[in-house]
Design a protein around this motif. Structure first.
Motif, PDB file in Angstrom:
ATOM      1  N   GLU A  43       0.842  -1.192   0.000  1.00 15.52           N
ATOM      2  CA  GLU A  43       0.000   0.000   0.000  1.00 15.52           C
ATOM      3  C   GLU A  43       0.883   1.249   0.000  1.00 15.52           C
ATOM      4  O   GLU A  43       2.036   1.213   0.438  1.00 15.52           O
ATOM      5  N   VAL A  44       0.331   2.350  -0.487  1.00 15.90           N
ATOM      6  CA  VAL A  44       1.062   3.613  -0.488  1.00 15.90           C
ATOM      7  C   VAL A  44       0.522   4.496   0.627  1.00 15.90           C
ATOM      8  O   VAL A  44      -0.686   4.720   0.727  1.00 15.90           O
ATOM      9  N   ALA A  45       1.421   4.971   1.472  1.00 18.43           N
ATOM     10  CA  ALA A  45       1.058   5.879   2.561  1.00 18.43           C
ATOM     11  C   ALA A  45       1.518   7.280   2.204  1.00 18.43           C
ATOM     12  O   ALA A  45       2.569   7.470   1.587  1.00 18.43           O
ATOM     13  N   ALA A  46       0.715   8.271   2.598  1.00 19.43           N
ATOM     14  CA  ALA A  46       1.061   9.674   2.374  1.00 19.43           C
ATOM     15  C   ALA A  46       0.749  10.447   3.645  1.00 19.43           C
ATOM     16  O   ALA A  46      -0.387  10.410   4.137  1.00 19.43           O
ATOM     17  N   LEU A  47       1.746  11.133   4.189  1.00 14.11           N
ATOM     18  CA  LEU A  47       1.611  11.894   5.420  1.00 14.11           C
ATOM     19  C   LEU A  47       2.102  13.318   5.199  1.00 14.11           C
ATOM     20  O   LEU A  47       2.908  13.573   4.293  1.00 14.11           O
ATOM     21  N   ASP A  48       1.638  14.247   6.056  1.00  7.62           N
ATOM     22  CA  ASP A  48       2.230  15.576   6.058  1.00  7.62           C
ATOM     23  C   ASP A  48       3.728  15.452   6.321  1.00  7.62           C
ATOM     24  O   ASP A  48       4.151  14.724   7.223  1.00  7.62           O
ATOM     25  N   ASP A  49       4.510  16.183   5.552  1.00  8.80           N
ATOM     26  CA  ASP A  49       5.958  16.079   5.680  1.00  8.80           C
ATOM     27  C   ASP A  49       6.478  17.041   6.742  1.00  8.80           C
ATOM     28  O   ASP A  49       7.317  17.904   6.474  1.00  8.80           O
ATOM     29  N   ALA A  50       5.978  16.896   7.961  1.00  8.78           N
ATOM     30  CA  ALA A  50       6.419  17.765   9.055  1.00  8.78           C
ATOM     31  C   ALA A  50       6.138  17.074  10.375  1.00  8.78           C
ATOM     32  O   ALA A  50       4.996  16.716  10.676  1.00  8.78           O
ATOM     33  N   CYS A  51       7.182  16.862  11.160  1.00 10.03           N
ATOM     34  CA  CYS A  51       7.013  16.287  12.495  1.00 10.03           C
ATOM     35  C   CYS A  51       6.367  17.341  13.409  1.00 10.03           C
ATOM     36  O   CYS A  51       6.789  18.506  13.401  1.00 10.03           O
ATOM     37  N   PRO A  52       5.338  16.982  14.186  1.00  9.21           N
ATOM     38  CA  PRO A  52       4.656  17.973  15.033  1.00  9.21           C
ATOM     39  C   PRO A  52       5.513  18.484  16.190  1.00  9.21           C
ATOM     40  O   PRO A  52       5.106  19.425  16.869  1.00  9.21           O
TER      41      PRO A  52
END
Length: 342
Positions: A43-52
């Protein structure tokens, strides 16, 4: 994030499936940076590219199994964006969450939903039936960066009239500049078409089939707002009934354009070609090369337009009759933006 308004509740092309593997990659869509990777299950995962924690880009970190480890302080996030590990703490902070984006795969392309995740329906991802038809073969193309706003490329893909001027050696032929163009809106789609009756084959079709003379040519531009264009174009021997739908002995191709809006001044044009003839290495490479020439011709014009638009000047757009389809397309996009704002 760019101030350019985008419809967000839509599936956008993220990248060719062939280019996304089990490593971290950075992609920008609608002015937002994403970190993208393929999990151990494919599967392909996509996340915001910024650690909180400190907003360090996660794409600078490491992939540990199916989790992203921040390269600054080691916080780990799973595919849902949940923090599963915070070094030095017995329990990860409950508010350490990264936004995740739904993804789906169709026609060799990974798509991402940038809006309300609850509205994402993978069954609505674009798919052309001919892609699975054994009578057609697929020529997968490129991911062409274009330094222009995506709607400028959309204008181009709603416009058959530019072909004779921009693509004389590949997709156009001279002498038919005044051929009538027709158009209509169908929901969130605009269809633009023209026929050239009793004319020569376009250059890119030369050598594919011998019709023994002139042909009747069609070009149907299907634009699905906000960022998908499919051009159905082909030729049949003149007088054999192609305009009435008799196309059993013809050349037919579908040029599919999947546009990723990167930001206000850039986009990526992913393209592939379907043709109603078997795959053949030499023929396919010739067609691929010809389309690369054509799409780079568009790129040169659109990037020059963007540079002019970026310059301060007193200017009011002059509208021509040939702009009707593009005006309809932009109206649909604006309606989508306004509906989401409401």
């Amino acid at each position: 994030m760019s101030s350019t308004p985008y419809p967000r509740n839509a599936w956008y092309p993220l990248g060719w499936a062939r280019d996304i593997g089990q490593s971290l990659a950075k992609r920008r869509v609608l002015g937002e940076d994403l970190v993208v990777f393929r999990t151990s299950t494919g599967e392909v995962a996509a996340l915001d590219d910024a650690c909180p924690h400190r907003l360090a880009p996660l794409s600078l970190g490491r992939l540990r199994g199916d989790s992203v480890e921040c390269g600054y302080h080691g916080l780990a996030f799973d595919c849902s964006g949940r923090c599963t590990l915070a070094p030095g703490m017995q329990r990860a902070p409950a508010n350490a969450q990264v936004r995740s984006y739904p993804t789906a795969t169709s026609m060799g392309m990974v798509w991402v939903w940038m809006g309300d995740a609850a509205l994402a329906d993978a069954a609505q991802v674009f798919h052309l039936p001919e892609y699975d038809d054994p009578a057609y073969s697929v020529i997968e193309g490129d991911a062409l960066p274009v330094a222009a706003n995506y709607l400028s490329l959309a204008d181009n893909l709603c416009d058959p009239t530019h072909v004779v001027y921009v693509h004389p050696t590949t997709l156009g032929s001279t002498g038919r500049e005044e051929t009538r163009v027709q158009h209509q809106r169908e929901g969130r789609k605009v269809v633009t078409w023209r026929w050239v009756i009793d004319g020569p084959l376009i250059p890119i079709f030369q050598g594919l089939k011998d019709f023994g003379g002139n042909v009747d040519r069609w070009h149907y531009y299907h634009y699905h707002a906000p960022s998908i264009a499919v051009i159905d174009f082909g030729s049949a021997a003149t007088g054999t009934g192609a305009p009435e739908g008799v196309r059993g002995d013809c050349i037919q191709m579908f040029a599919c354009h999947f546009i990723t809006p990167v930001d206000a001044r850039s986009c990526v044009q992913h393209w592939l070609l379907l043709k109603n003839s078997p795959a053949d290495a030499a023929t396919d490479e010739r067609l691929r090369a010809g389309l690369r020439v054509a799409f780079n011709e568009d790129k040169a014009v659109l990037e020059a337009i963007q540079r002019n638009e970026d310059k301060p000047r007193e200017w009011q757009r002059v509208q021509l009759g040939l702009d009707a389809s593009a005006i309809k397309m932009r109206r649909i996009v604006q309606e989508m933006v306004e509906a989401e704002s409401a």
